[in-house]
Scaffold this motif. Structure first.
Motif, mmCIF file in Angstrom:
data_model
loop_
_atom_site.group_PDB
_atom_site.id
_atom_site.type_symbol
_atom_site.label_atom_id
_atom_site.label_comp_id
_atom_site.label_asym_id
_atom_site.label_seq_id
_atom_site.Cartn_x
_atom_site.Cartn_y
_atom_site.Cartn_z
ATOM 1 N N THR A 162 47.177 50.557 45.994
ATOM 2 C CA THR A 162 47.302 50.014 44.641
ATOM 3 C C THR A 162 48.237 48.823 44.706
ATOM 4 O O THR A 162 49.300 48.883 45.330
ATOM 5 C CB THR A 162 47.829 51.085 43.663
ATOM 6 O OG1 THR A 162 46.913 52.181 43.671
ATOM 7 C CG2 THR A 162 47.922 50.520 42.254
ATOM 8 N N SER B 135 46.399 41.674 39.054
ATOM 9 C CA SER B 135 45.114 41.879 38.375
ATOM 10 C C SER B 135 43.956 41.899 39.374
ATOM 11 O O SER B 135 44.051 41.294 40.450
ATOM 12 C CB SER B 135 44.874 40.761 37.363
ATOM 13 O OG SER B 135 44.599 39.548 38.046
ATOM 14 N N PRO B 136 42.854 42.577 39.021
ATOM 15 C CA PRO B 136 41.679 42.522 39.894
ATOM 16 C C PRO B 136 41.246 41.084 40.175
ATOM 17 O O PRO B 136 40.871 40.762 41.306
ATOM 18 C CB PRO B 136 40.606 43.287 39.099
ATOM 19 C CG PRO B 136 41.373 44.239 38.246
ATOM 20 C CD PRO B 136 42.630 43.486 37.882
ATOM 21 N N GLN B 137 41.321 40.211 39.166
ATOM 22 C CA GLN B 137 40.903 38.818 39.344
ATOM 23 C C GLN B 137 41.781 38.095 40.368
ATOM 24 O O GLN B 137 41.279 37.364 41.219
ATOM 25 C CB GLN B 137 40.911 38.067 38.004
ATOM 26 C CG GLN B 137 40.381 36.642 38.102
ATOM 27 C CD GLN B 137 38.920 36.561 38.548
ATOM 28 O OE1 GLN B 137 38.091 37.360 38.121
ATOM 29 N NE2 GLN B 137 38.597 35.609 39.422
ATOM 30 N N ASN C 100 35.225 42.495 40.707
ATOM 31 C CA ASN C 100 35.040 43.884 41.153
ATOM 32 C C ASN C 100 34.794 44.085 42.637
ATOM 33 O O ASN C 100 35.301 45.032 43.230
ATOM 34 C CB ASN C 100 33.861 44.506 40.392
ATOM 35 C CG ASN C 100 34.015 44.356 38.901
ATOM 36 O OD1 ASN C 100 35.014 44.762 38.327
ATOM 37 N ND2 ASN C 100 33.023 43.744 38.263
ATOM 38 N N MET D 230 37.688 46.230 43.871
ATOM 39 C CA MET D 230 38.861 46.259 43.014
ATOM 40 C C MET D 230 38.529 46.964 41.705
ATOM 41 O O MET D 230 37.476 46.729 41.127
ATOM 42 C CB MET D 230 39.323 44.824 42.695
ATOM 43 C CG MET D 230 40.001 44.085 43.846
ATOM 44 S SD MET D 230 38.978 43.707 45.297
ATOM 45 C CE MET D 230 37.750 42.606 44.651
ATOM 46 N N SER D 231 39.470 47.811 41.239
ATOM 47 C CA SER D 231 39.322 48.437 39.933
ATOM 48 C C SER D 231 40.698 48.618 39.312
ATOM 49 O O SER D 231 41.669 48.921 40.018
ATOM 50 C CB SER D 231 38.596 49.777 40.049
ATOM 51 O OG SER D 231 39.287 50.652 40.924
ATOM 52 N N PRO D 232 40.792 48.392 37.990
ATOM 53 C CA PRO D 232 42.091 48.543 37.321
ATOM 54 C C PRO D 232 42.639 49.958 37.523
ATOM 55 O O PRO D 232 41.880 50.932 37.487
ATOM 56 C CB PRO D 232 41.768 48.299 35.849
ATOM 57 C CG PRO D 232 40.472 47.563 35.842
ATOM 58 C CD PRO D 232 39.724 48.030 37.051
ATOM 59 N N GLU D 233 43.923 50.040 37.774
ATOM 60 C CA GLU D 233 44.594 51.338 37.885
ATOM 61 C C GLU D 233 45.998 51.191 37.324
ATOM 62 O O GLU D 233 46.836 50.519 37.924
ATOM 63 C CB GLU D 233 44.631 51.811 39.335
ATOM 64 C CG GLU D 233 45.226 53.213 39.459
ATOM 65 C CD GLU D 233 44.894 53.854 40.778
ATOM 66 O OE1 GLU D 233 45.821 53.988 41.607
ATOM 67 O OE2 GLU D 233 43.727 54.239 40.981
ATOM 68 N N THR E 63 46.016 47.284 40.306
ATOM 69 C CA THR E 63 44.629 47.324 40.749
ATOM 70 C C THR E 63 44.512 48.192 41.990
ATOM 71 O O THR E 63 45.275 48.034 42.946
ATOM 72 C CB THR E 63 44.142 45.895 41.090
ATOM 73 O OG1 THR E 63 44.250 45.085 39.919
ATOM 74 C CG2 THR E 63 42.703 45.906 41.577
ATOM 75 N N LYS E 64 43.549 49.105 41.955
ATOM 76 C CA LYS E 64 43.216 49.884 43.148
ATOM 77 C C LYS E 64 42.284 49.019 43.985
ATOM 78 O O LYS E 64 41.268 48.526 43.493
ATOM 79 C CB LYS E 64 42.535 51.186 42.766
ATOM 80 C CG LYS E 64 42.108 52.021 43.965
ATOM 81 C CD LYS E 64 41.442 53.299 43.481
ATOM 82 C CE LYS E 64 40.843 54.081 44.617
ATOM 83 N NZ LYS E 64 40.169 55.298 44.100
ATOM 84 N N VAL E 65 42.647 48.821 45.253
ATOM 85 C CA VAL E 65 41.829 48.035 46.170
ATOM 86 C C VAL E 65 41.342 48.967 47.277
ATOM 87 O O VAL E 65 42.139 49.633 47.939
ATOM 88 C CB VAL E 65 42.626 46.870 46.793
ATOM 89 C CG1 VAL E 65 41.742 46.069 47.752
ATOM 90 C CG2 VAL E 65 43.198 45.973 45.709
#
Length: 172
Positions: free
Chosen positions: A19, A23-25, A92, A115-118, A122-124
């Motif tokens: 994590t 941001s994911p972006q 994503n 990538m996903s918001p956590e 972000t969880k990678v």
């Protein structure tokens, strides 16, 4: 093919995740930028990256990587791998398939960043799958048959370190 059959056909796979407080972006902008791959690669094997065509990256973009591949015994092999971006889904997922310059192509060597918001970060998830396919070259069969001893540990360690480096690059 069902998923279980696909998994059984893989000669090697590894998934590592972390994590990151970004941001994911912001993370996607790093992992999808070939110019940053040599710095990002935890293996330290990438020497030079050339993107074709130049310009914005997207599905179908070629990434030529001059690299020095390291084996578990410390021996090295210089080669140029031609990768093709197969997933470009900001923010994503970014994925590419590699055709290593080994004289004979593997069925599939694919890497991903997902990538996903956590929470506030972000969880990678960083993943690789290798399916050698029906290779004929004796050297490649030897590499396939002994991959766990010869190369797998180097790949796992490099991928774990890649996420540490990504975390440092993203959380600036």
């Amino acid at each position: 093919r069902d998923v279980q059959e696909e998994i059984r056909m893989l000669d090697f796979s590894y998934i590592t995740e972390t994590t990151i407080n970004a941001s994911p972006q912001a993370i996607f902008e790093i992992v999808s930028n070939p110019a940053k791959h040599a710095e990002l690669a935890g293996s330290g094997e990438l020497n030079k990256i050339v993107q074709e065509p130049a310009g914005p990256v997207g599905t179908g973009t070629h990434i030529l990587a001059e690299e020095t591949v390291v084996m578990a015994d410390g021996s090295t092999m210089d080669l140029t791998a031609d990768s093709v971006v197969v997933t470009y889904d900001p923010p994503n997922s970014f994925s590419w398939v590699v055709n290593p310059a080994l004289g004979e192509t593997t069925r599939r060597l694919q890497s991903w960043f997902r990538m996903s918001p956590e929470g506030s970060g972000t969880k990678v998830v960083h993943e690789v799958e290798l399916d050698w396919g029906d290779i004929q070259a004796e050297m490649l069969r030897g590499l396939r048959d002994n991959y766990e001893q010869v190369r797998a540990g180097v790949v796992r360690t490099g991928m774990d370190k890649t996420l540490q480096i990504l975390k440092g690059m993203s959380e600036k």
